[in-house]
Design a protein around this motif. Structure first.
Motif, PDB file in Angstrom:
ATOM      1  N   THR A 195       0.836  -1.190   0.000  1.00 39.94           N
ATOM      2  CA  THR A 195       0.000   0.000   0.000  1.00 39.94           C
ATOM      3  C   THR A 195       0.873   1.243   0.000  1.00 39.94           C
ATOM      4  N   PRO A 197       0.776   5.823  -1.382  1.00 35.06           N
ATOM      5  CA  PRO A 197       0.096   6.817  -2.219  1.00 35.06           C
ATOM      6  C   PRO A 197       0.138   6.439  -3.691  1.00 35.06           C
ATOM      7  N   GLN A 198      -0.695   7.084  -4.475  1.00 40.31           N
ATOM      8  CA  GLN A 198      -0.694   6.856  -5.918  1.00 40.31           C
ATOM      9  C   GLN A 198       0.674   7.184  -6.494  1.00 40.31           C
ATOM     10  N   GLY A 199       1.185   6.304  -7.335  1.00 40.53           N
ATOM     11  CA  GLY A 199       2.491   6.516  -7.943  1.00 40.53           C
ATOM     12  C   GLY A 199       3.649   5.998  -7.117  1.00 40.53           C
ATOM     13  N   LYS A 202       3.408   0.421  -6.334  1.00 42.44           N
ATOM     14  CA  LYS A 202       2.904  -0.773  -5.647  1.00 42.44           C
ATOM     15  C   LYS A 202       2.836  -1.972  -6.591  1.00 42.44           C
ATOM     16  N   ASN A 244      -4.354  -3.995  -7.344  1.00 40.87           N
ATOM     17  CA  ASN A 244      -5.240  -2.825  -7.329  1.00 40.87           C
ATOM     18  C   ASN A 244      -6.603  -3.130  -6.709  1.00 40.87           C
ATOM     19  N   SER A 246      -9.659  -2.467  -4.425  1.00 38.72           N
ATOM     20  CA  SER A 246     -10.293  -1.278  -3.865  1.00 38.72           C
ATOM     21  C   SER A 246     -11.451  -1.618  -2.947  1.00 38.72           C
ATOM     22  N   ILE A 290      -4.439   0.910  -2.826  1.00 38.09           N
ATOM     23  CA  ILE A 290      -4.319   2.106  -2.000  1.00 38.09           C
ATOM     24  C   ILE A 290      -5.140   1.943  -0.729  1.00 38.09           C
ATOM     25  N   ARG A 310       6.576   7.233  -2.794  1.00 38.89           N
ATOM     26  CA  ARG A 310       6.827   7.655  -4.173  1.00 38.89           C
ATOM     27  C   ARG A 310       8.318   7.840  -4.410  1.00 38.89           C
TER      28      ARG A 310
END
Length: 491
Positions: A195, A197-199, A202, A244, A246, A290, A310
Protein backbone atom coordinates in the motif's frame (compact mmCIF):
# COMPACT_ATOMS: atom_id res chain seq x y z
CA UNK A 1 2.70 -61.44 -41.65
CA UNK A 2 -1.06 -61.87 -41.73
CA UNK A 3 -3.45 -59.36 -40.24
CA UNK A 4 -4.22 -61.77 -37.39
CA UNK A 5 -0.53 -61.93 -36.37
CA UNK A 6 -0.10 -58.14 -36.07
CA UNK A 7 0.16 -56.73 -32.57
CA UNK A 8 -2.84 -54.48 -31.86
CA UNK A 9 -1.97 -50.81 -31.84
CA UNK A 10 -3.19 -50.32 -28.26
CA UNK A 11 -0.75 -52.98 -27.05
CA UNK A 12 2.15 -51.36 -28.94
CA UNK A 13 1.33 -48.02 -27.31
CA UNK A 14 0.87 -49.54 -23.84
CA UNK A 15 4.18 -51.47 -24.03
CA UNK A 16 6.05 -48.37 -25.24
CA UNK A 17 4.48 -46.22 -22.52
CA UNK A 18 5.41 -48.59 -19.71
CA UNK A 19 9.00 -48.83 -20.98
CA UNK A 20 9.56 -45.06 -21.17
CA UNK A 21 7.29 -43.63 -18.47
CA UNK A 22 6.52 -44.16 -14.82
CA UNK A 23 2.84 -44.06 -13.86
CA UNK A 24 1.46 -43.35 -10.39
CA UNK A 25 -1.58 -41.88 -8.72
CA UNK A 26 -2.13 -39.11 -6.20
CA UNK A 27 -4.34 -39.23 -3.11
CA UNK A 28 -7.32 -37.87 -5.06
CA UNK A 29 -7.03 -40.67 -7.64
CA UNK A 30 -5.51 -38.63 -10.49
CA UNK A 31 -3.05 -40.70 -12.53
CA UNK A 32 0.21 -39.03 -13.59
CA UNK A 33 2.92 -39.97 -16.08
CA UNK A 34 6.57 -39.23 -15.45
CA UNK A 35 9.25 -39.71 -18.09
CA UNK A 36 12.00 -42.02 -16.85
CA UNK A 37 14.65 -39.98 -15.06
CA UNK A 38 12.74 -36.68 -15.36
CA UNK A 39 11.04 -35.01 -12.36
CA UNK A 40 8.10 -33.41 -14.22
CA UNK A 41 4.80 -35.31 -14.07
CA UNK A 42 1.74 -34.77 -16.26
CA UNK A 43 -1.80 -36.03 -15.67
CA UNK A 44 -2.55 -38.58 -18.37
CA UNK A 45 -6.03 -37.12 -18.96
CA UNK A 46 -4.81 -33.54 -19.37
CA UNK A 47 -5.50 -31.84 -22.69
CA UNK A 48 -3.77 -28.63 -21.59
CA UNK A 49 -1.70 -26.50 -23.91
CA UNK A 50 1.25 -26.58 -21.50
CA UNK A 51 2.05 -30.08 -22.79
CA UNK A 52 -0.09 -33.13 -22.15
CA UNK A 53 1.05 -36.71 -21.68
CA UNK A 54 -0.95 -37.69 -24.78
CA UNK A 55 1.15 -35.28 -26.83
CA UNK A 56 4.52 -36.45 -25.49
CA UNK A 57 3.47 -40.07 -25.99
CA UNK A 58 2.52 -39.44 -29.64
CA UNK A 59 5.82 -37.58 -30.27
CA UNK A 60 7.85 -40.36 -28.65
CA UNK A 61 6.17 -43.08 -30.72
CA UNK A 62 6.74 -41.12 -33.92
CA UNK A 63 10.38 -40.22 -33.19
CA UNK A 64 11.23 -43.81 -32.30
CA UNK A 65 9.85 -45.06 -35.61
CA UNK A 66 6.76 -46.82 -34.30
CA UNK A 67 4.40 -44.78 -36.42
CA UNK A 68 1.39 -42.51 -35.99
CA UNK A 69 -1.61 -43.95 -34.16
CA UNK A 70 -5.22 -42.91 -34.26
CA UNK A 71 -7.17 -41.49 -31.35
CA UNK A 72 -9.05 -44.70 -30.62
CA UNK A 73 -5.85 -46.70 -30.09
CA UNK A 74 -4.39 -44.01 -27.85
CA UNK A 75 -7.57 -43.84 -25.78
CA UNK A 76 -7.73 -47.61 -25.32
CA UNK A 77 -4.05 -47.73 -24.29
CA UNK A 78 -4.42 -44.85 -21.83
CA UNK A 79 -7.53 -46.47 -20.36
CA UNK A 80 -5.49 -49.61 -19.65
CA UNK A 81 -2.54 -47.64 -18.26
CA UNK A 82 -4.85 -45.66 -15.99
CA UNK A 83 -6.42 -48.84 -14.63
CA UNK A 84 -3.00 -50.40 -13.96
CA UNK A 85 -1.73 -47.23 -12.26
CA UNK A 86 -4.55 -47.31 -9.71
CA UNK A 87 -2.73 -50.20 -7.99
CA UNK A 88 0.54 -48.24 -7.71
CA UNK A 89 1.62 -46.48 -4.47
CA UNK A 90 0.28 -42.97 -3.88
CA UNK A 91 2.69 -40.09 -4.47
CA UNK A 92 2.16 -36.34 -4.21
CA UNK A 93 2.86 -33.81 -6.96
CA UNK A 94 4.03 -30.27 -6.21
CA UNK A 95 4.05 -26.87 -7.86
CA UNK A 96 7.23 -24.79 -7.48
CA UNK A 97 8.26 -25.89 -3.95
CA UNK A 98 8.28 -29.34 -2.36
CA UNK A 99 9.55 -31.17 0.73
CA UNK A 100 12.40 -33.59 0.18
CA UNK A 101 14.28 -36.26 2.10
CA UNK A 102 16.38 -35.59 5.22
CA UNK A 103 14.84 -32.21 5.99
CA UNK A 104 15.58 -30.72 2.56
CA UNK A 105 13.22 -28.68 0.41
CA UNK A 106 13.18 -28.22 -3.35
CA UNK A 107 12.58 -25.23 -5.61
CA UNK A 108 11.50 -25.93 -9.20
CA UNK A 109 13.37 -23.66 -11.63
CA UNK A 110 10.82 -24.43 -14.35
CA UNK A 111 13.50 -25.58 -16.78
CA UNK A 112 12.93 -28.17 -19.49
CA UNK A 113 15.92 -30.20 -18.26
CA UNK A 114 14.29 -30.54 -14.82
CA UNK A 115 17.16 -28.93 -12.89
CA UNK A 116 15.97 -27.68 -9.49
CA UNK A 117 17.42 -26.24 -6.31
CA UNK A 118 17.79 -28.49 -3.28
CA UNK A 119 17.90 -26.47 -0.05
CA UNK A 120 19.36 -28.58 2.75
CA UNK A 121 20.59 -27.83 6.29
CA UNK A 122 24.17 -27.13 5.17
CA UNK A 123 23.56 -25.18 1.94
CA UNK A 124 21.89 -25.46 -1.46
CA UNK A 125 22.72 -27.18 -4.74
CA UNK A 126 21.40 -27.27 -8.29
CA UNK A 127 20.39 -30.85 -9.07
CA UNK A 128 17.88 -32.94 -10.98
CA UNK A 129 15.70 -34.50 -8.27
CA UNK A 130 15.09 -38.21 -8.08
CA UNK A 131 11.51 -38.84 -9.29
CA UNK A 132 10.95 -40.99 -6.20
CA UNK A 133 11.65 -37.93 -4.03
CA UNK A 134 9.98 -35.08 -5.93
CA UNK A 135 7.40 -34.95 -8.71
CA UNK A 136 6.85 -31.51 -10.22
CA UNK A 137 3.53 -30.44 -11.68
CA UNK A 138 3.80 -27.71 -14.31
CA UNK A 139 1.08 -25.42 -15.70
CA UNK A 140 0.99 -22.35 -17.93
CA UNK A 141 1.64 -20.28 -14.80
CA UNK A 142 4.94 -22.06 -14.06
CA UNK A 143 7.59 -19.66 -15.32
CA UNK A 144 11.30 -20.38 -15.71
CA UNK A 145 13.77 -19.11 -13.13
CA UNK A 146 17.43 -18.46 -13.94
CA UNK A 147 20.18 -20.55 -12.41
CA UNK A 148 20.97 -18.84 -9.08
CA UNK A 149 24.46 -17.50 -8.48
CA UNK A 150 26.62 -18.99 -5.72
CA UNK A 151 28.60 -17.01 -3.14
CA UNK A 152 26.91 -13.62 -3.57
CA UNK A 153 27.75 -12.42 -0.04
CA UNK A 154 24.23 -11.02 0.29
CA UNK A 155 24.66 -8.63 -2.62
CA UNK A 156 21.40 -9.68 -4.27
CA UNK A 157 19.25 -8.61 -1.30
CA UNK A 158 20.64 -5.07 -1.50
CA UNK A 159 20.15 -4.99 -5.28
CA UNK A 160 16.50 -6.04 -4.93
CA UNK A 161 15.67 -3.54 -2.18
CA UNK A 162 17.32 -0.76 -4.17
CA UNK A 163 14.75 -1.27 -6.95
CA UNK A 164 11.77 -1.32 -4.57
CA UNK A 165 10.28 1.76 -2.93
CA UNK A 166 9.73 0.41 0.57
CA UNK A 167 9.19 3.23 3.05
CA UNK A 168 11.23 1.88 5.99
CA UNK A 169 13.91 -0.66 6.85
CA UNK A 170 11.30 -2.55 8.87
CA UNK A 171 9.17 -2.94 5.77
CA UNK A 172 12.18 -4.22 3.83
CA UNK A 173 12.99 -6.94 6.35
CA UNK A 174 9.33 -8.09 6.37
CA UNK A 175 9.39 -8.36 2.57
CA UNK A 176 12.52 -10.52 2.74
CA UNK A 177 10.96 -12.66 5.48
CA UNK A 178 7.96 -13.25 3.23
CA UNK A 179 10.18 -14.32 0.32
CA UNK A 180 11.97 -16.81 2.59
CA UNK A 181 8.58 -18.10 3.74
CA UNK A 182 7.57 -18.68 0.11
CA UNK A 183 10.42 -21.19 -0.18
CA UNK A 184 8.91 -23.34 2.57
CA UNK A 185 6.32 -25.86 1.35
CA UNK A 186 4.65 -26.35 4.73
CA UNK A 187 4.85 -22.93 6.44
CA UNK A 188 1.80 -20.63 6.05
CA UNK A 189 2.88 -17.04 5.45
CA UNK A 190 0.73 -13.91 5.79
CA UNK A 191 -0.28 -12.10 2.62
CA UNK A 192 1.74 -8.94 1.94
CA UNK A 193 -0.51 -5.98 1.25
CA UNK A 194 1.51 -3.39 -0.67
CA UNK A 195 0.00 0.00 0.00
CA UNK A 196 1.00 3.63 -0.35
CA UNK A 197 0.10 6.82 -2.22
CA UNK A 198 -0.69 6.86 -5.92
CA UNK A 199 2.49 6.52 -7.94
CA UNK A 200 4.43 4.70 -5.20
CA UNK A 201 5.12 1.71 -7.47
CA UNK A 202 2.90 -0.77 -5.65
CA UNK A 203 2.21 -2.88 -8.74
CA UNK A 204 5.86 -2.78 -9.80
CA UNK A 205 7.05 -3.74 -6.33
CA UNK A 206 4.52 -6.57 -6.21
CA UNK A 207 5.70 -7.90 -9.58
CA UNK A 208 9.31 -7.86 -8.39
CA UNK A 209 8.53 -9.88 -5.28
CA UNK A 210 6.47 -12.37 -7.28
CA UNK A 211 9.09 -12.75 -10.02
CA UNK A 212 11.81 -13.65 -7.52
CA UNK A 213 9.81 -16.85 -6.91
CA UNK A 214 7.90 -17.31 -10.20
CA UNK A 215 10.35 -16.00 -12.82
CA UNK A 216 9.96 -13.14 -15.29
CA UNK A 217 6.61 -14.46 -16.53
CA UNK A 218 5.05 -14.00 -13.06
CA UNK A 219 2.54 -11.16 -12.96
CA UNK A 220 -0.31 -9.58 -11.03
CA UNK A 221 -3.95 -10.31 -11.80
CA UNK A 222 -7.27 -8.70 -11.21
CA UNK A 223 -9.29 -10.29 -8.41
CA UNK A 224 -11.69 -12.92 -9.82
CA UNK A 225 -15.40 -12.19 -9.47
CA UNK A 226 -16.20 -15.41 -7.61
CA UNK A 227 -14.51 -17.86 -5.28
CA UNK A 228 -14.46 -20.75 -7.78
CA UNK A 229 -12.38 -18.79 -10.31
CA UNK A 230 -10.07 -17.61 -7.54
CA UNK A 231 -9.45 -21.17 -6.35
CA UNK A 232 -8.81 -22.32 -9.94
CA UNK A 233 -6.15 -19.63 -10.38
CA UNK A 234 -4.62 -20.41 -6.99
CA UNK A 235 -4.39 -24.15 -7.68
CA UNK A 236 -2.52 -23.58 -10.97
CA UNK A 237 0.44 -21.68 -9.52
CA UNK A 238 2.43 -21.09 -6.36
CA UNK A 239 2.26 -17.35 -5.62
CA UNK A 240 -1.08 -15.68 -6.33
CA UNK A 241 -0.88 -11.87 -6.67
CA UNK A 242 -4.00 -9.69 -6.92
CA UNK A 243 -3.55 -6.12 -8.10
CA UNK A 244 -5.24 -2.82 -7.33
CA UNK A 245 -7.84 -4.00 -4.83
CA UNK A 246 -10.29 -1.28 -3.86
CA UNK A 247 -12.94 -3.32 -2.06
CA UNK A 248 -12.86 -6.49 0.03
CA UNK A 249 -16.20 -8.30 -0.15
CA UNK A 250 -16.90 -10.74 2.74
CA UNK A 251 -16.76 -13.80 0.44
CA UNK A 252 -13.43 -12.70 -1.04
CA UNK A 253 -12.07 -11.96 2.43
CA UNK A 254 -13.04 -15.43 3.66
CA UNK A 255 -11.53 -17.06 0.56
CA UNK A 256 -8.25 -15.22 1.14
CA UNK A 257 -8.13 -16.47 4.72
CA UNK A 258 -8.48 -20.03 3.41
CA UNK A 259 -5.78 -19.52 0.78
CA UNK A 260 -3.25 -18.27 3.34
CA UNK A 261 -3.75 -20.96 6.01
CA UNK A 262 -5.06 -23.79 3.81
CA UNK A 263 -8.41 -25.37 3.02
CA UNK A 264 -10.08 -27.93 0.80
CA UNK A 265 -12.99 -27.71 -1.59
CA UNK A 266 -15.06 -30.62 -2.86
CA UNK A 267 -17.17 -30.47 -5.99
CA UNK A 268 -18.77 -32.92 -8.39
CA UNK A 269 -16.45 -34.41 -10.96
CA UNK A 270 -17.36 -33.58 -14.55
CA UNK A 271 -19.61 -36.00 -16.45
CA UNK A 272 -20.34 -38.08 -13.32
CA UNK A 273 -23.26 -38.45 -10.94
CA UNK A 274 -21.55 -39.58 -7.76
CA UNK A 275 -17.79 -38.94 -8.03
CA UNK A 276 -16.31 -35.82 -6.47
CA UNK A 277 -13.17 -33.79 -7.08
CA UNK A 278 -11.10 -32.62 -4.11
CA UNK A 279 -8.97 -29.49 -4.40
CA UNK A 280 -6.58 -28.76 -1.55
CA UNK A 281 -4.75 -25.48 -1.55
CA UNK A 282 -2.48 -23.33 0.63
CA UNK A 283 -0.53 -20.77 -1.28
CA UNK A 284 1.45 -17.57 -0.73
CA UNK A 285 -0.81 -14.61 -1.53
CA UNK A 286 0.14 -11.01 -2.38
CA UNK A 287 -2.15 -7.98 -2.65
CA UNK A 288 -1.72 -4.40 -3.81
CA UNK A 289 -3.99 -1.37 -3.46
CA UNK A 290 -4.32 2.11 -2.00
CA UNK A 291 -7.27 1.34 0.28
CA UNK A 292 -9.57 -1.69 0.49
CA UNK A 293 -11.99 -0.18 2.98
CA UNK A 294 -12.99 -2.07 6.11
CA UNK A 295 -10.78 -5.11 6.82
CA UNK A 296 -12.37 -8.03 8.66
CA UNK A 297 -10.49 -9.10 11.83
CA UNK A 298 -9.81 -12.67 10.67
CA UNK A 299 -8.16 -11.43 7.47
CA UNK A 300 -6.22 -8.72 9.35
CA UNK A 301 -4.41 -11.44 11.31
CA UNK A 302 -3.28 -12.95 8.01
CA UNK A 303 -2.04 -9.75 6.33
CA UNK A 304 1.44 -8.24 6.20
CA UNK A 305 1.20 -4.52 5.37
CA UNK A 306 4.17 -3.24 3.33
CA UNK A 307 4.09 0.50 2.78
CA UNK A 308 5.82 2.08 -0.21
CA UNK A 309 6.66 5.71 -0.94
CA UNK A 310 6.83 7.65 -4.17
CA UNK A 311 10.30 7.45 -5.80
CA UNK A 312 12.29 10.62 -6.29
CA UNK A 313 13.50 9.56 -9.74
CA UNK A 314 11.34 7.83 -12.37
CA UNK A 315 12.68 5.17 -14.75
CA UNK A 316 11.30 3.66 -17.92
CA UNK A 317 9.76 0.18 -17.82
CA UNK A 318 12.35 -1.18 -20.25
CA UNK A 319 15.24 0.12 -18.15
CA UNK A 320 13.79 -1.07 -14.85
CA UNK A 321 12.89 -4.59 -15.95
CA UNK A 322 16.07 -4.96 -17.95
CA UNK A 323 18.07 -4.36 -14.78
CA UNK A 324 15.81 -6.65 -12.75
CA UNK A 325 16.26 -9.53 -15.22
CA UNK A 326 20.02 -8.99 -15.07
CA UNK A 327 20.23 -9.12 -11.26
CA UNK A 328 17.62 -11.87 -10.74
CA UNK A 329 20.19 -14.75 -10.65
CA UNK A 330 22.13 -12.85 -7.97
CA UNK A 331 18.96 -12.00 -6.04
CA UNK A 332 17.84 -15.63 -6.07
CA UNK A 333 21.30 -16.84 -4.99
CA UNK A 334 21.40 -14.38 -2.08
CA UNK A 335 17.88 -15.33 -1.02
CA UNK A 336 18.82 -19.03 -0.99
CA UNK A 337 21.97 -18.28 1.06
CA UNK A 338 19.91 -16.31 3.58
CA UNK A 339 17.25 -19.03 3.70
CA UNK A 340 19.85 -21.62 4.72
CA UNK A 341 21.14 -19.34 7.49
CA UNK A 342 17.67 -18.56 8.76
CA UNK A 343 16.60 -22.19 8.90
CA UNK A 344 19.74 -23.06 10.86
CA UNK A 345 19.21 -20.25 13.38
CA UNK A 346 17.69 -21.07 16.76
CA UNK A 347 14.94 -18.86 18.17
CA UNK A 348 11.99 -19.17 20.53
CA UNK A 349 8.56 -19.60 18.97
CA UNK A 350 6.25 -16.65 19.80
CA UNK A 351 3.05 -18.07 21.27
CA UNK A 352 0.83 -14.97 21.18
CA UNK A 353 0.53 -14.46 17.42
CA UNK A 354 -1.93 -16.15 15.05
CA UNK A 355 0.65 -16.84 12.32
CA UNK A 356 3.07 -18.53 14.72
CA UNK A 357 5.13 -20.19 11.96
CA UNK A 358 5.82 -16.87 10.27
CA UNK A 359 6.52 -15.20 13.62
CA UNK A 360 9.07 -17.95 14.33
CA UNK A 361 10.61 -17.37 10.91
CA UNK A 362 10.93 -13.66 11.74
CA UNK A 363 12.61 -14.56 15.04
CA UNK A 364 15.04 -16.84 13.19
CA UNK A 365 15.73 -14.06 10.68
CA UNK A 366 16.54 -11.75 13.58
CA UNK A 367 18.87 -14.33 15.09
CA UNK A 368 20.66 -14.74 11.75
CA UNK A 369 20.88 -11.05 10.80
CA UNK A 370 19.89 -8.85 13.76
CA UNK A 371 17.31 -7.01 11.64
CA UNK A 372 14.35 -6.81 14.07
CA UNK A 373 11.78 -8.47 11.84
CA UNK A 374 9.68 -9.85 14.71
CA UNK A 375 9.17 -6.41 16.28
CA UNK A 376 8.31 -5.03 12.84
CA UNK A 377 5.76 -7.82 12.38
CA UNK A 378 4.16 -7.04 15.74
CA UNK A 379 4.02 -3.35 14.87
CA UNK A 380 2.38 -4.12 11.54
CA UNK A 381 -0.30 -6.18 13.28
CA UNK A 382 -0.93 -3.31 15.71
CA UNK A 383 -1.45 -0.99 12.74
CA UNK A 384 -3.91 -3.46 11.21
CA UNK A 385 -5.80 -3.68 14.52
CA UNK A 386 -6.12 0.11 14.42
CA UNK A 387 -7.52 -0.15 10.88
CA UNK A 388 -10.06 -2.77 11.99
CA UNK A 389 -11.17 -0.65 14.95
CA UNK A 390 -11.39 2.53 12.88
CA UNK A 391 -13.69 0.75 10.44
CA UNK A 392 -15.93 -0.94 13.04
CA UNK A 393 -18.22 1.23 15.18
CA UNK A 394 -19.12 -1.71 17.39
CA UNK A 395 -15.44 -2.27 18.28
CA UNK A 396 -15.08 1.44 19.08
CA UNK A 397 -18.15 1.30 21.34
CA UNK A 398 -16.89 -1.81 23.16
CA UNK A 399 -13.55 -0.11 23.85
CA UNK A 400 -15.37 2.98 25.08
CA UNK A 401 -17.38 0.89 27.51
CA UNK A 402 -14.35 -1.16 28.60
CA UNK A 403 -12.51 2.04 29.57
CA UNK A 404 -14.82 2.24 32.61
CA UNK A 405 -14.05 -1.34 33.71
CA UNK A 406 -11.37 -1.45 36.40
CA UNK A 407 -8.24 -3.45 35.49
CA UNK A 408 -8.47 -6.96 36.92
CA UNK A 409 -12.27 -7.00 36.95
CA UNK A 410 -14.99 -8.18 34.57
CA UNK A 411 -18.63 -7.70 33.70
CA UNK A 412 -21.13 -10.42 32.82
CA UNK A 413 -24.42 -9.96 31.02
CA UNK A 414 -26.58 -11.81 28.57
CA UNK A 415 -26.10 -10.99 24.90
CA UNK A 416 -29.41 -9.10 24.87
CA UNK A 417 -28.36 -7.03 27.89
CA UNK A 418 -25.05 -6.24 26.24
CA UNK A 419 -26.88 -5.20 23.09
CA UNK A 420 -29.05 -2.71 25.03
CA UNK A 421 -26.01 -1.44 26.96
CA UNK A 422 -23.82 -0.85 23.91
CA UNK A 423 -26.70 0.57 21.86
CA UNK A 424 -27.47 3.14 24.57
CA UNK A 425 -23.79 4.04 24.80
CA UNK A 426 -23.52 4.55 21.04
CA UNK A 427 -26.79 6.50 20.71
CA UNK A 428 -25.94 8.79 23.62
CA UNK A 429 -28.21 11.46 25.00
CA UNK A 430 -28.98 12.85 21.55
CA UNK A 431 -30.24 9.39 20.42
CA UNK A 432 -28.30 9.45 17.16
CA UNK A 433 -29.47 6.83 14.65
CA UNK A 434 -27.75 3.45 14.61
CA UNK A 435 -25.42 2.81 11.66
CA UNK A 436 -26.07 0.28 8.95
CA UNK A 437 -24.90 -3.15 10.07
CA UNK A 438 -25.36 -2.50 13.79
CA UNK A 439 -26.39 -5.76 15.57
CA UNK A 440 -30.16 -6.10 15.82
CA UNK A 441 -30.34 -9.16 18.11
CA UNK A 442 -28.29 -10.63 20.93
CA UNK A 443 -27.24 -13.56 18.71
CA UNK A 444 -25.87 -11.21 16.03
CA UNK A 445 -23.99 -9.26 18.68
CA UNK A 446 -22.51 -12.46 20.11
CA UNK A 447 -21.26 -13.53 16.66
CA UNK A 448 -19.77 -10.09 15.97
CA UNK A 449 -17.94 -10.07 19.30
CA UNK A 450 -16.49 -13.51 18.61
CA UNK A 451 -15.08 -12.21 15.33
CA UNK A 452 -13.66 -9.15 17.11
CA UNK A 453 -12.06 -11.14 19.95
CA UNK A 454 -8.44 -11.03 18.68
CA UNK A 455 -8.65 -7.32 17.82
CA UNK A 456 -10.11 -6.38 21.21
CA UNK A 457 -7.64 -8.63 23.05
CA UNK A 458 -4.79 -6.73 21.42
CA UNK A 459 -6.23 -3.59 23.05
CA UNK A 460 -6.49 -5.17 26.49
CA UNK A 461 -10.18 -6.16 26.40
CA UNK A 462 -10.98 -9.86 26.73
CA UNK A 463 -14.31 -11.23 25.52
CA UNK A 464 -15.46 -14.63 26.74
CA UNK A 465 -18.72 -16.54 26.89
CA UNK A 466 -20.14 -19.34 28.98
CA UNK A 467 -23.24 -20.82 30.53
CA UNK A 468 -24.67 -20.93 34.04
CA UNK A 469 -27.91 -22.33 35.43
CA UNK A 470 -29.58 -19.05 34.55
CA UNK A 471 -28.45 -19.24 30.91
CA UNK A 472 -25.68 -18.10 28.58
CA UNK A 473 -23.62 -15.00 29.22
CA UNK A 474 -20.92 -12.83 27.63
CA UNK A 475 -18.07 -11.64 29.82
CA UNK A 476 -15.98 -8.53 29.21
CA UNK A 477 -12.76 -8.20 31.24
CA UNK A 478 -9.63 -6.07 31.46
CA UNK A 479 -6.57 -8.03 32.65
CA UNK A 480 -4.02 -6.41 34.96
CA UNK A 481 -0.99 -7.91 33.17
CA UNK A 482 0.08 -6.59 29.74
CA UNK A 483 0.05 -8.88 26.69
CA UNK A 484 2.93 -11.44 26.56
CA UNK A 485 4.95 -9.58 23.92
CA UNK A 486 4.81 -6.40 26.02
CA UNK A 487 6.10 -8.36 29.01
CA UNK A 488 9.01 -9.61 26.90
CA UNK A 489 9.83 -6.04 25.86
CA UNK A 490 9.99 -4.90 29.51
CA UNK A 491 12.42 -7.66 30.52
Amino acid sequence: MSEDEKTPAREVIADYAQQHFRYFRTADGTVYAQKNGHPVARPIRSQGTSGSHRQELMVGLFNDGLGVFNGTSLKEALDLIEALAMSQPVQQVHIRVAPGFDGATWLDLGRTDGKSVRIHPTGWDILTPDPAEVCWRRTQLTGELPLPVKDTDGKGIDLLLRLCNFATAETECLAIAWLIGCLGPSVPVPAPFLTGPQGAGKSTGGRMLVRVIEGMSGDLRRAPKDEENLITAVAAGWVTALDNLSHMAPDLSDAMCCIVTGAETVKRALHTDGDVYRARYRRPLLLTGIDVGVIRPDLAERLLPLRLERPGVRRTEAELWGEFAEILPIVLGSLLDLTVKVRAAEANIPTDLRMADFAHLCAQLDAATGWGALNAYRASLDDLNDDVIEGDLLAQTVLQHAADIAPGSEQRMTSTEWLHCLTRLYSGEDCRPLPKGWPTTGKVLSDRLKRLQPTLAARGVLIDSGRTKEGRYIEMARPTAPPPHQQEAMV
